[in-house]
Design a protein around this motif. Structure first.
Motif, PDB file in Angstrom:
ATOM      1  N   ASP A  72      -2.397  -3.429  -1.081  1.00  0.00           N
ATOM      2  CA  ASP A  72      -2.600  -2.018  -1.415  1.00  0.00           C
ATOM      3  C   ASP A  72      -4.088  -1.695  -1.368  1.00  0.00           C
ATOM      4  OD1 ASP A  72       0.078  -1.801  -1.838  1.00  0.00           O
ATOM      5  OD2 ASP A  72      -0.049  -1.637  -4.024  1.00  0.00           O
TER       6      ASP A  72
ATOM      7  N   HIS B 219      -2.362   5.681  -2.452  1.00  0.00           N
ATOM      8  CA  HIS B 219      -2.878   4.452  -1.857  1.00  0.00           C
ATOM      9  C   HIS B 219      -2.116   4.169  -0.572  1.00  0.00           C
ATOM     10  CE1 HIS B 219       0.754   2.697  -3.731  1.00  0.00           C
ATOM     11  NE2 HIS B 219       0.611   1.674  -2.902  1.00  0.00           N
TER      12      HIS B 219
ATOM     13  N   HIS C 276      -0.038   1.208   1.269  1.00  0.00           N
ATOM     14  CA  HIS C 276       0.567  -0.131   1.233  1.00  0.00           C
ATOM     15  C   HIS C 276       0.599  -0.586   2.690  1.00  0.00           C
ATOM     16  CE1 HIS C 276       3.453  -3.384   0.230  1.00  0.00           C
ATOM     17  NE2 HIS C 276       3.929  -3.116   1.447  1.00  0.00           N
TER      18      HIS C 276
ATOM     19  N   HIS D 248       5.247  -8.544  -4.111  1.00  0.00           N
ATOM     20  CA  HIS D 248       4.458  -7.577  -3.343  1.00  0.00           C
ATOM     21  C   HIS D 248       4.221  -8.116  -1.930  1.00  0.00           C
ATOM     22  CE1 HIS D 248       0.682  -4.972  -2.820  1.00  0.00           C
ATOM     23  NE2 HIS D 248       1.759  -4.227  -2.650  1.00  0.00           N
TER      24      HIS D 248
ATOM     25  N   ARG E  89       6.423  -9.089  -9.028  1.00  0.00           N
ATOM     26  CA  ARG E  89       6.392  -7.763  -9.645  1.00  0.00           C
ATOM     27  C   ARG E  89       7.515  -7.431 -10.601  1.00  0.00           C
ATOM     28  NH1 ARG E  89       3.813  -3.360  -5.473  1.00  0.00           N
ATOM     29  NH2 ARG E  89       1.748  -3.601  -6.379  1.00  0.00           N
TER      30      ARG E  89
HETATM   31 ZN   LIG Z   1       1.946  -2.195  -2.019  1.00  0.00          ZN
END
Ligand SMILES: [Zn+2]
Length: 283
Positions: free
Chosen positions: A179, A254, A256, A175, A165
């Protein structure tokens, strides 16, 4: 492994045999899982360690297996699993970790403090990191661990595990979870049975819940608008633990979701039943 079945003390056999859950898929790559058949030592299932961390040991049918989490930072090559029997007999097993290349993702974060935190923020982040690490490193003896998890939320996978990322063009940690996008307020459920080991509101992760499933298997749920459980609470698979939100470092609402084994963040998809692997991926 039949020899183990015959020679194991009755109690231990009963405890290990109680685990009727499916075992994660063997994928020995950085961010993956090595599922290794292990022999009995001193007449019973041994304890196993990898890089100094205890490793989950369970029954898969009549096989006794170690389920080893492999950190994303793992260098491909030969690795060692250390085994210790009840009377101290030691053994070593080797296994090979293969290479895996993960894709790169660029994200634009409009809240600049989330990319370049202030000195004050860094003090807070340091304190939070200790609490988060403690929850992720936790080891609880638990004979039957629910190793087959369920998706904590219906909805498209908006970002897969392992992406390298960049935030506003600056490189950051890869990551370490999956997600799943959903509207704010959508209920999030526990991926497996366990105990709530920690909850809190963190700088990057936002409102977060940790579930200790036993033997170093921990799941973490971030960015919630609301947490509906408390530390110490016993939880069953499918129980609601909070609501989808956009707290912490996010580009939209969202969840994670991360899965930790022996303090390694690993691909949550490896713990889901095969049919739920099919997800809609968006860039
Ligand atoms: Zn995430």
């Amino acid at each position: 492994m039949r020899r183990f079945v015959k020679s194991a003390p009755a109690l231990l056999l009963l405890l290990l045999a109680a685990n009727a859950f499916a075992i994660p898929r063997h994928l020995p790559v950085p961010g993956g899982v090595a599922v290794l058949d292990i022999p009995d030592l001193d007449g019973a299932a041994p304890t196993a360690t990898y890089n100094g961390n205890r490793v989950l040991v369970t029954m898969a049918g009549d096989r006794c297996v170690a389920v080893v989490g492999l950190p994303l930072s793992t260098k491909p090559g030969e690795k060692i699993l250390e085994l210790t029997g009840l009377k101290g007999t030691r053994a070593r097993m080797t296994f090979v970790v293969d290479k895996k290349d993960y894709e790169t993702q660029h994200l634009t974060i409009t809240n600049k403090r989330m990319v370049d935190p202030t000195a004050e923020d860094l003090v807070r982040i340091g304190k939070e990191r200790k609490r988060i690490s403690a929850a992720l490193e936790k080891w609880t003896e638990q004979p039957a661990v629910q190793t087959e998890l369920m998706r904590p939320l219906a909805g498209p996978q908006s970002s897969p595990f392992g992406l390298r990322r960049f935030y506003n063009k600056q490189p950051r940690s890869p990551h370490s979870g999956m997600d799943i996008a959903a509207d704010e307020g959508t209920p999030i459920v526990a991926a497996g049975a366990g105990t709530i080991s920690e909850t809190g509101g963190y700088f990057f992760n936002g409102n977060t819940v940790f579930i200790d499933h036993g033997q170093g298997l921990t799941t973490m749920y971030c960015h919630m608008s609301e947490i509906t459980v408390e530390p110490g609470q016993t939880i069953q698979q499918g129980d609601v633990i909070g609501l989808v939100g956009m707290t912490g470092r996010v580009t939209g609402p969202h969840l994670h979701w991360s899965v930790t084994l022996n303090d390694a963040r690993i691909d949550p998809a490896l713990f889901l039943p095969a049919e739920s692997h099919a997800t809609t991926e968006t860039p």
